[in-house]
Design a protein around this motif. Structure first.
Motif, mmCIF file in Angstrom:
data_model
loop_
_atom_site.group_PDB
_atom_site.id
_atom_site.type_symbol
_atom_site.label_atom_id
_atom_site.label_comp_id
_atom_site.label_asym_id
_atom_site.label_seq_id
_atom_site.Cartn_x
_atom_site.Cartn_y
_atom_site.Cartn_z
ATOM 1 N N ALA A 174 0.833 -1.201 0.000
ATOM 2 C CA ALA A 174 0.000 0.000 0.000
ATOM 3 C C ALA A 174 0.869 1.254 0.000
ATOM 4 C CB ALA A 174 -0.930 -0.008 1.214
ATOM 5 N N HIS A 175 1.950 1.220 0.773
ATOM 6 C CA HIS A 175 2.856 2.362 0.828
ATOM 7 C C HIS A 175 3.511 2.604 -0.528
ATOM 8 C CE1 HIS A 175 5.974 5.090 2.066
ATOM 9 N NE2 HIS A 175 6.914 4.214 1.775
ATOM 10 N N ALA A 176 3.917 1.532 -1.193
ATOM 11 C CA ALA A 176 4.565 1.669 -2.504
ATOM 12 C C ALA A 176 3.629 2.291 -3.532
ATOM 13 C CB ALA A 176 5.046 0.301 -2.984
ATOM 14 N N GLN A 177 2.317 2.078 -3.343
ATOM 15 C CA GLN A 177 1.323 2.628 -4.269
ATOM 16 C C GLN A 177 0.870 4.034 -3.878
ATOM 17 O OE1 GLN A 177 -1.662 -0.405 -3.965
ATOM 18 N NE2 GLN A 177 -0.382 -1.964 -4.949
ATOM 19 N N GLY A 178 1.433 4.559 -2.798
ATOM 20 C CA GLY A 178 1.098 5.910 -2.372
ATOM 21 C C GLY A 178 -0.292 6.043 -1.777
ATOM 22 N N ARG A 179 -0.837 4.952 -1.221
ATOM 23 C CA ARG A 179 -2.196 4.972 -0.679
ATOM 24 C C ARG A 179 -2.203 5.444 0.776
ATOM 25 N NH1 ARG A 179 -4.591 -0.850 -1.560
ATOM 26 N NH2 ARG A 179 -6.595 0.224 -1.306
ATOM 27 N N ARG A 180 -3.312 6.051 1.172
ATOM 28 C CA ARG A 180 -3.523 6.333 2.593
ATOM 29 C C ARG A 180 -3.896 5.026 3.280
ATOM 30 N NH1 ARG A 180 -6.236 11.303 0.750
ATOM 31 N NH2 ARG A 180 -4.534 12.743 0.273
ATOM 32 N N ILE A 181 -3.528 4.891 4.554
ATOM 33 C CA ILE A 181 -3.745 3.650 5.286
ATOM 34 C C ILE A 181 -4.511 3.944 6.574
ATOM 35 C CG2 ILE A 181 -2.648 1.698 6.452
ATOM 36 C CD1 ILE A 181 -0.225 2.085 4.618
ATOM 37 N N LEU A 182 -5.577 3.199 6.823
ATOM 38 C CA LEU A 182 -6.362 3.323 8.043
ATOM 39 C C LEU A 182 -6.031 2.171 8.986
ATOM 40 C CD1 LEU A 182 -8.764 4.376 9.794
ATOM 41 C CD2 LEU A 182 -10.265 2.934 8.374
ATOM 42 N N ILE A 183 -5.739 2.493 10.247
ATOM 43 C CA ILE A 183 -5.455 1.475 11.250
ATOM 44 C C ILE A 183 -6.123 1.866 12.565
ATOM 45 C CG2 ILE A 183 -3.267 2.580 11.926
ATOM 46 C CD1 ILE A 183 -2.158 -0.243 12.490
ATOM 47 N N TYR A 184 -6.571 0.852 13.303
ATOM 48 C CA TYR A 184 -7.127 1.068 14.642
ATOM 49 C C TYR A 184 -6.085 0.579 15.649
ATOM 50 C CZ TYR A 184 -11.461 1.795 12.115
ATOM 51 O OH TYR A 184 -12.417 2.279 11.250
ATOM 52 N N PRO A 185 -5.346 1.498 16.265
ATOM 53 C CA PRO A 185 -4.184 1.100 17.083
ATOM 54 C C PRO A 185 -4.515 0.214 18.278
ATOM 55 C CG PRO A 185 -4.119 3.447 16.585
ATOM 56 C CD PRO A 185 -5.465 2.957 16.160
ATOM 57 N N GLU A 186 -5.749 0.286 18.785
ATOM 58 C CA GLU A 186 -6.113 -0.553 19.926
ATOM 59 C C GLU A 186 -6.385 -2.000 19.516
ATOM 60 O OE1 GLU A 186 -8.758 1.962 22.879
ATOM 61 O OE2 GLU A 186 -9.077 2.608 20.798
ATOM 62 N N GLY A 187 -6.672 -2.212 18.235
ATOM 63 C CA GLY A 187 -6.858 -3.563 17.729
ATOM 64 C C GLY A 187 -8.194 -4.202 18.048
ATOM 65 N N ASN A 188 -9.065 -3.501 18.769
ATOM 66 C CA ASN A 188 -10.361 -4.050 19.161
ATOM 67 C C ASN A 188 -11.382 -2.920 19.293
ATOM 68 O OD1 ASN A 188 -9.853 -7.085 20.089
ATOM 69 N ND2 ASN A 188 -8.139 -5.871 20.854
ATOM 70 N N LEU A 189 -12.655 -3.297 19.229
ATOM 71 C CA LEU A 189 -13.718 -2.335 19.493
ATOM 72 C C LEU A 189 -13.746 -1.985 20.978
ATOM 73 C CD1 LEU A 189 -16.667 -3.827 17.410
ATOM 74 C CD2 LEU A 189 -15.802 -1.498 17.186
ATOM 75 N N ALA A 190 -13.730 -0.703 21.275
ATOM 76 C CA ALA A 190 -13.777 -0.244 22.664
ATOM 77 C C ALA A 190 -15.144 0.375 22.964
ATOM 78 C CB ALA A 190 -12.678 0.784 22.922
ATOM 79 N N LYS A 191 -15.687 0.098 24.135
ATOM 80 C CA LYS A 191 -16.924 0.742 24.554
ATOM 81 C C LYS A 191 -16.654 2.218 24.821
ATOM 82 C CE LYS A 191 -18.842 -3.386 26.774
ATOM 83 N NZ LYS A 191 -19.325 -3.975 28.060
ATOM 84 N N VAL A 192 -17.685 3.029 24.679
ATOM 85 C CA VAL A 192 -17.544 4.443 25.015
ATOM 86 C C VAL A 192 -17.126 4.560 26.473
ATOM 87 C CG1 VAL A 192 -18.782 6.626 25.290
ATOM 88 C CG2 VAL A 192 -19.232 5.182 23.292
ATOM 89 N N GLY A 193 -16.088 5.345 26.716
ATOM 90 C CA GLY A 193 -15.578 5.510 28.079
ATOM 91 C C GLY A 193 -14.487 4.541 28.450
ATOM 92 N N GLU A 194 -14.127 3.646 27.517
ATOM 93 C CA GLU A 194 -13.053 2.687 27.773
ATOM 94 C C GLU A 194 -11.989 2.800 26.678
ATOM 95 O OE1 GLU A 194 -15.662 -0.808 30.064
ATOM 96 O OE2 GLU A 194 -14.719 -1.228 28.117
ATOM 97 N N LYS A 195 -10.800 2.295 26.996
ATOM 98 C CA LYS A 195 -9.734 2.246 26.001
ATOM 99 C C LYS A 195 -8.883 1.007 26.264
ATOM 100 C CE LYS A 195 -6.429 5.119 28.615
ATOM 101 N NZ LYS A 195 -5.577 6.327 28.583
ATOM 102 N N PHE A 196 -8.248 0.530 25.211
ATOM 103 C CA PHE A 196 -7.301 -0.563 25.311
ATOM 104 C C PHE A 196 -5.885 -0.017 25.151
ATOM 105 C CE2 PHE A 196 -11.114 -2.627 23.371
ATOM 106 C CZ PHE A 196 -11.429 -3.458 24.441
ATOM 107 N N ARG A 197 -4.915 -0.869 25.417
ATOM 108 C CA ARG A 197 -3.515 -0.502 25.169
ATOM 109 C C ARG A 197 -3.312 -0.197 23.689
ATOM 110 N NH1 ARG A 197 0.693 -3.621 23.382
ATOM 111 N NH2 ARG A 197 -0.560 -5.512 23.598
ATOM 112 N N TYR A 198 -2.622 0.883 23.407
ATOM 113 C CA TYR A 198 -2.300 1.224 22.011
ATOM 114 C C TYR A 198 -1.111 0.376 21.570
ATOM 115 C CZ TYR A 198 -5.537 5.115 21.437
ATOM 116 O OH TYR A 198 -6.677 5.874 21.294
ATOM 117 N N ARG A 199 -1.324 -0.452 20.573
ATOM 118 C CA ARG A 199 -0.308 -1.403 20.125
ATOM 119 C C ARG A 199 0.695 -0.727 19.202
ATOM 120 N NH1 ARG A 199 -2.697 -6.825 21.094
ATOM 121 N NH2 ARG A 199 -4.690 -6.417 22.106
ATOM 122 N N SER A 200 1.846 -1.343 19.081
ATOM 123 C CA SER A 200 2.972 -0.686 18.408
ATOM 124 C C SER A 200 2.967 -0.814 16.897
ATOM 125 C CB SER A 200 4.293 -1.241 18.950
ATOM 126 O OG SER A 200 4.392 -2.638 18.712
ATOM 127 N N GLY A 201 2.000 -1.567 16.327
ATOM 128 C CA GLY A 201 1.988 -1.745 14.876
ATOM 129 C C GLY A 201 1.951 -0.444 14.116
#
Length: 258
Positions: A136-163
């Motif tokens: 994707a990077h080689a093609q110059g595309r924008r990339i969407l990622i969810y750093p927590e890796g999971n759906l979080a409930k409103v008012g909660e958060k997970f650890r932000y992963r290093s990917g």
């Protein structure tokens, strides 16, 4: 009734457009499949508005940098992907490998150049992320990622992963934090929807070159602070910081150790 009508539309649109995308995947390149998926996303956003009564407003689009960049977003709802994908012409996205369990969907994801990784993280997930995101990077595309890796409930958060940091470092691309309160109106994977106006806020890009710890701390603070602000604005309640909870894979590891 709104939730039922939307559920019917959701599954009807998903089945019809997935079948169409599988057929389109027989054509060379990504163009035909991408066109089908963009139509699907637009119809789904329309269904959110017309049937579920969920309107989406966007803030900060003037902050988006030119060229390729990474969007690191808060993930509260199944509606997140539709609402973000709808704003970009050719968006690559990181998704969990659970979607590959569905054969037809796996075919479409491959054709779209989706970046499929193991939700549990670890070395294999990082290698998969690096390899698949490189295309994707080689093609110059924008990339969407969810750093927590999971759906979080409103008012909660997970650890932000290093990917997200590995992509940021390896590809030398700015990262745009994205906050949301969509989970108030379409909570997680829940059937019931709540009419209202959800906000997605693109924040100031994080410039390249930061070390890992500083980058992740800055990203988390930007996303979580603005998300808490958006939730407070929509509910009329005081701004309340999200509470850190264990991700599903962390819960499983903790149970295995006990």
């Amino acid at each position: 009734m709104r939730s039922l009508l939307f559920a019917v539309a959701y599954w009807a649109l998903s089945i019809a457009y997935t079948l169409a995308a599988v057929i389109a995947a027989l054509a060379p390149g990504r163009r035909a499949t991408g066109w089908i998926i963009r139509r699907y996303v637009k119809r789904m956003v329309q269904a959110m508005r017309l049937l579920a009564g969920i309107h989406i407003q966007y803030q900060g689009e003037d902050r988006l940098p030119d060229g390729a960049f990474i969007i690191a977003a808060k993930h509260q709802s199944w509606g997140d992907g539709f609402s973000v994908y709808d704003r970009f012409q050719d968006l690559a996205f990181v998704t969990g490998d659970h979607l590959e369990k569905f054969p037809l969907l796996s075919t479409v994801l491959t054709k779209l150049g989706a970046i499929v990784v193991n939700n549990c993280g670890g070395r294999e997930a990082r290698e998969a992320l690096k390899t698949r995101a490189a295309d994707a990077h080689a093609q110059g595309r924008r990339i969407l990622i969810y750093p927590e890796g999971n759906l979080a409930k409103v008012g909660e958060k997970f650890r932000y992963r290093s990917g997200v940091w590995h992509m940021y470092r390896d590809f030398d691309m700015p990262v745009v934090p994205l906050a949301t309160n969509l989970g108030l109106f379409w909570p997680g994977e829940e059937f019931r929807k709540h009419p209202g106006t959800a906000t997605l806020a693109f924040l100031d890009p994080i410039p390249v070159g930061l070390p890992k710890d500083e980058f992740l701390a800055r990203l988390e603070a930007a996303v979580e602070d603005k998300t808490a602000e958006l939730v407070a604005e929509a509910t009329g309640q005081p701004i309340t910081p999200a509470v850190r909870v264990l991700a599903p894979d962390e819960v499983r590891r903790a149970a295995a150790r006990s």
